[in-house]
Structure formats: structure tokens, C-alpha cells
Design an enzyme around this catalytic site. Structure first.
Site, PDB file in Angstrom:
ATOM      1  N   ARG A 214      80.261  51.399 -30.069  1.00 60.25           N
ATOM      2  CA  ARG A 214      80.393  51.492 -31.525  1.00 60.25           C
ATOM      3  C   ARG A 214      80.306  52.953 -31.963  1.00 60.25           C
ATOM      4  O   ARG A 214      81.017  53.390 -32.871  1.00 60.25           O
ATOM      5  CB  ARG A 214      79.313  50.649 -32.209  1.00 60.25           C
ATOM      6  N   PHE A 230      88.492  40.053 -33.263  1.00 63.06           N
ATOM      7  CA  PHE A 230      87.260  39.391 -32.840  1.00 63.06           C
ATOM      8  C   PHE A 230      86.077  40.164 -33.430  1.00 63.06           C
ATOM      9  O   PHE A 230      85.139  40.556 -32.738  1.00 63.06           O
ATOM     10  CB  PHE A 230      87.148  39.326 -31.316  1.00 63.06           C
ATOM     11  N   SER A 253      87.377  34.458 -36.665  1.00 61.72           N
ATOM     12  CA  SER A 253      87.619  33.037 -36.919  1.00 61.72           C
ATOM     13  C   SER A 253      86.441  32.328 -37.566  1.00 61.72           C
ATOM     14  O   SER A 253      86.588  31.234 -38.111  1.00 61.72           O
ATOM     15  CB  SER A 253      87.978  32.328 -35.610  1.00 61.72           C
ATOM     16  N   ASP A 302      87.997  43.133 -28.795  1.00 61.26           N
ATOM     17  CA  ASP A 302      86.725  42.814 -28.133  1.00 61.26           C
ATOM     18  C   ASP A 302      86.577  41.284 -28.050  1.00 61.26           C
ATOM     19  O   ASP A 302      85.757  40.688 -28.745  1.00 61.26           O
ATOM     20  CB  ASP A 302      85.550  43.427 -28.907  1.00 61.26           C
ATOM     21  N   CYS A 342      84.696  41.327 -21.256  1.00 61.07           N
ATOM     22  CA  CYS A 342      83.306  41.064 -20.863  1.00 61.07           C
ATOM     23  C   CYS A 342      83.246  39.965 -19.814  1.00 61.07           C
ATOM     24  O   CYS A 342      82.200  39.356 -19.593  1.00 61.07           O
ATOM     25  CB  CYS A 342      82.461  40.685 -22.086  1.00 61.07           C
TER      26      CYS A 342
END
Length: 397
Positions: A214, A230, A253, A302, A342
């Protein structure tokens, strides 16, 4: 005593320090006439009966034993775990700048020599996960030790994860210390603050493993238009705006995550005019943006875990290629793609190949200008490469 004897030649991984014993490596299990207890300490020996390690036995898992120690003289007891926890806490105190942050991973399972046990620190709260039979068996001991070693308002459990089913364990969450009478937890990362829902949020409430990334996004976002996919509760979006991004479109979402993301904007005194939330499936939104010929100076991808194991890698590769192809097509010349996986089943090498294939199909010339991973509070033991689950690239087109 439970004794696990390995097949001839199957001790090599343990001798190299790897902490897992798979069911296929086991020749026989001897527990006398007693009943095997999930998570109990087993003595692991080779085919000649030579001691190899002490480990936690998981009767329902393909990873049948997870190593606690290779020291035959060690006793796996409360004091053993106290020392391991003290070591993990000491490491964070040495490597983290606590004047700049108050949320980080305190115990990182196998890489802190505590397989299946995860501890995250959020301001005045500790969130724990017991992911394996061994961690589950010692659950009360771990909670007691954390209470002795760390001052905190509460300890909250978030063992509501699918991986527990592989261990024959049901999901579980709830307060362990301090009760359930609280709402959100406020954390800080440098000058940025976030509200975290440790009771219902993803993972243990927030993506602590992306803290360093970040910061990187913040430094790169100046005067750029940004698409954050995301987006969850806006971690990357707010970092980009704090770094001087002109505006951000965030696709997520979950309506609940978007609601908390808007609260995070207010918390950081950022105008709502700077950010547009799009409640939609990312794959659908990316295709719509492509068809609308929208362009951005930075695209952040992400996604959730597409491939939990290597067996899922081929199927996951299609999903990763799809979103990276679409993301690259949405970039202005000179734009940046910040892309992550990930998935433990997808290596960094494979992920680079996937993104390279996406760039080829997108018809763009692209280069990696930075390689990304988790912060130092998520260490990766050299003998446990599976711990390197998060990998990412900053790519310029």
C-alpha cells in the site's frame, strides 16, 4: 506415545528442515492399544527407528504431521510454546516501527515455528486463528500465554476458514477474552487510518500482508487515475488518494465492504468526489470498461486466492491471465499495472509467465519495475518455501 515411522528414503525433506510429513510418506503408526487424539504430539522416526522430530498428528489431513521441533531433548509443553511465542514477539519488536503503525502479524504459523497458529495485532485487539489439529489441541494454552505476554483489550478468534475442514475441524469464531461488546477497530499505517471489522471482515479483518505494498502504491500514484479491483474496504484506493492520485475507481462485489470503505474515506478526510465505488463482479466490470474504451494510469489487481494448492494452478492460471489481460488493455501508455497473486499453488515464476502471456495477448510492451511481497512481519522460513504465498509485480507498459 504415538510413533510415526516413515518409509525408507522419505526422511529427506525433514532432514532439510521442511516441517510437513505427508500421509504417503508414512510406513506405519504405532500407538499401542490407545486411541489416537487429533493434534497429539507424535515421535517421528525413519525406517530404521532413528529419531527425526516431534510433531502434531492430524489424522484427517493429507499433511499428517506438522513438526514442532527436531530436538529430541525438547518437551512439547506449555513452556515450549511460551518460548516460541516470545521469539515471535521479540522479532516484531526489533523490525517494526511502532510509532508509525499499530497493526501487524505477530505469529506467522510455520515461519515462526508454530504450524497452524496465526496471530494478528490490531491496535488494542488480538485476532487468532487455529488452523490445524495441533494448534487446536493447544488452543487454551496459546490464549493463556498471549494474555500473559501481551497487554490487550481483547482476544478474538477467527478460525472460520475452509482449511480447517481439511483437518476435520469445524469453522469457529467468537470472543475468547474481553467479550463481544465492541464494534470496529481503528488502525494506523503511517498517516493513514483504517476501520477494521475483526469479527466479520475477510481473513482476520484486514489485509495486513499488503501494508508495505500500500505504501508503494501511495508513492507511485501521484497525479494518476487509478482503477482498484477487488478493492475490499479501500486499502489500496485510500493509499493512492493519500499519495496524490487524481481519482480512483474501486470495484468490489461486497456491499458491506464498500460501506466500510466509504467510512474509511471519511476517516482520512478524503472527499467522496475523489472516488467512485462500483459494486460488481470484477471480471464483468473489466470487460465493461474495455468495451467502453475506458483508460487509467494505474490498475491494481489484488484478487482472492484462485489456487490454494498446486493442483489448482492450471485452472487458476486462466483466471489470472484473464484479469491481467483486461487490466493491461485498460492502461494508458506509460501506465502501471500493480498485480498480485496470494495463491500458494502459484509460484512467482509461474505468475510472471502468466502475466507475460497476458501482455503478449494484449499487444503491449511491458516490463517489471518492482517485485512485491509481504512485509517483514510475514517472514518466510528458508526451509518452508510454501510460506511465500503473496507475490506481485509493478509493471509499466
Amino acid at each position: 506415545m504415538l510413533v510415526v515411522e516413515l518409509k525408507a528414503g522419505r526422511e529427506k525433506a525433514l532432514l532439510r528442515g521442511h516441517p510437513w510429513v505427508f500421509s504417503g510418506s508414512i510406513k506405519k503408526i504405532d500407538h499401542g492399544n490407545g486411541e489416537i487424539i487429533a493434534g497429539e504430539t507424535a515421535k517421528i522416526v525413519d525406517a530404521k527407528g532413528t529419531f527425526l522430530a516431534w510433531g502434531a498428528y492430524s489424522p484427517a489431513s493429507k499433511i499428517r504431521v506438522r513438526v514442532w521441533s527436531t530436538d529430541q531433548g525438547k518437551k512439547i509443553d506449555r513452556e515450549f510454546f511460551r518460548v516460541r511465542l516470545e521469539n515471535a514477539i521479540r522479532l516484531r519488536r526489533r523490525i517494526l516501527h511502532f510509532e508509525k503503525l499499530n497493526a501487524y502479524r505477530l505469529v506467522h504459523a510455520e515461519s515462526d515455528e508454530l504450524p497452524g497458529f496465526v496471530v494478528d495485532w490490531y491496535a488494542d485487539s488480538i485476532v487468532v486463528q487455529f488452523l490445524t489439529s495441533g494448534a487446536e489441541l493447544w488452543r487454551d494454552t496459546f490464549v493463556e500465554l498471549l494474555g500473559e505476554l501481551i497487554e490487550c483489550e481483547r482476544i478474538y478468534e477467527r478460525s472460520d476458514v475452509e482449511v480447517r475442514r481439511l483437518e476435520g475441524l469445524a469453522p469457529r469464531k467468537g470472543p475468547l477474552v474481553g467479550g463481544d461488546n465492541f464494534s470496529l477497530v481503528r488502525i494506523k499505517e503511517g498517516e493513514i487510518n483504517y476501520w477494521v471489522d475483526i469479527r466479520h471482515g475477510q481473513k482476520t479483518g484486514f489485509y495486513l500482508d499488503q501494508r508495505v505494498n500500500r505504501s508503494i502504491v501511495r508513492n507511485l500514484a501521484t497525479d494518476r487515475t487509478v482503477l482498484d479491483c477487488f478493492a475490499y474496504t479501500g486499502g489500496f484506493s485510500i493509499a493512492a488518494l493519500a499519495g496524490g492520485a487524481r481519482n480512483v475507481v474501486a470495484v468490489e462485489s461486497s456491499a458491506g465492504a464498500i460501506k466500510l470503505g466509504r467510512e474509511n474515506l471519511t476517516l482520512n478526510n478524503i472527499s467522496f468526489d475523489k472516488m467512485d465505488w462500483v459494486e460488481d463482479d470484477v471480471f464483468k466490470a473489466l470487460r465493461r470498461f474495455r468495451d467502453q474504451d475506458k483508460k487509467f494510469d494505474m490498475v491494481i489487481l489484488d484478487p482472492p486466492k484462485f489456487a490454494p494448492t498446486a493442483a489448482h494452478a492450471q485452472r487458476a492460471a486462466r483466471g489470472y491471465k484473464d484479469i491481467n489481460l483486461l487490466g493491461l488493455k485498460l492502461l494508458n501508455p506509460g501506465g502501471l499495472l500493480v498485480t498480485f497473486s496470494c495463491s500458494g499453488g502459484v509460484s512467482e515464476e509461474l505468475y510472471q509467465k502468466i502475466v507475460a502471456g497476458a501482455a503478449l495477448d494484449a499487444g503491449v510492451q511491458a516490463k517489471i519495475i518492482d517485485r512485491l511481497g509481504p512485509g517483514a512481519d510475514h517472514p518466510v522460513a528458508l526451509n518452508f518455501p510454501e510460506g511465500a504465498y503473496l507475490k506481485g509485480f509493478v509493471i509499466q507498459v
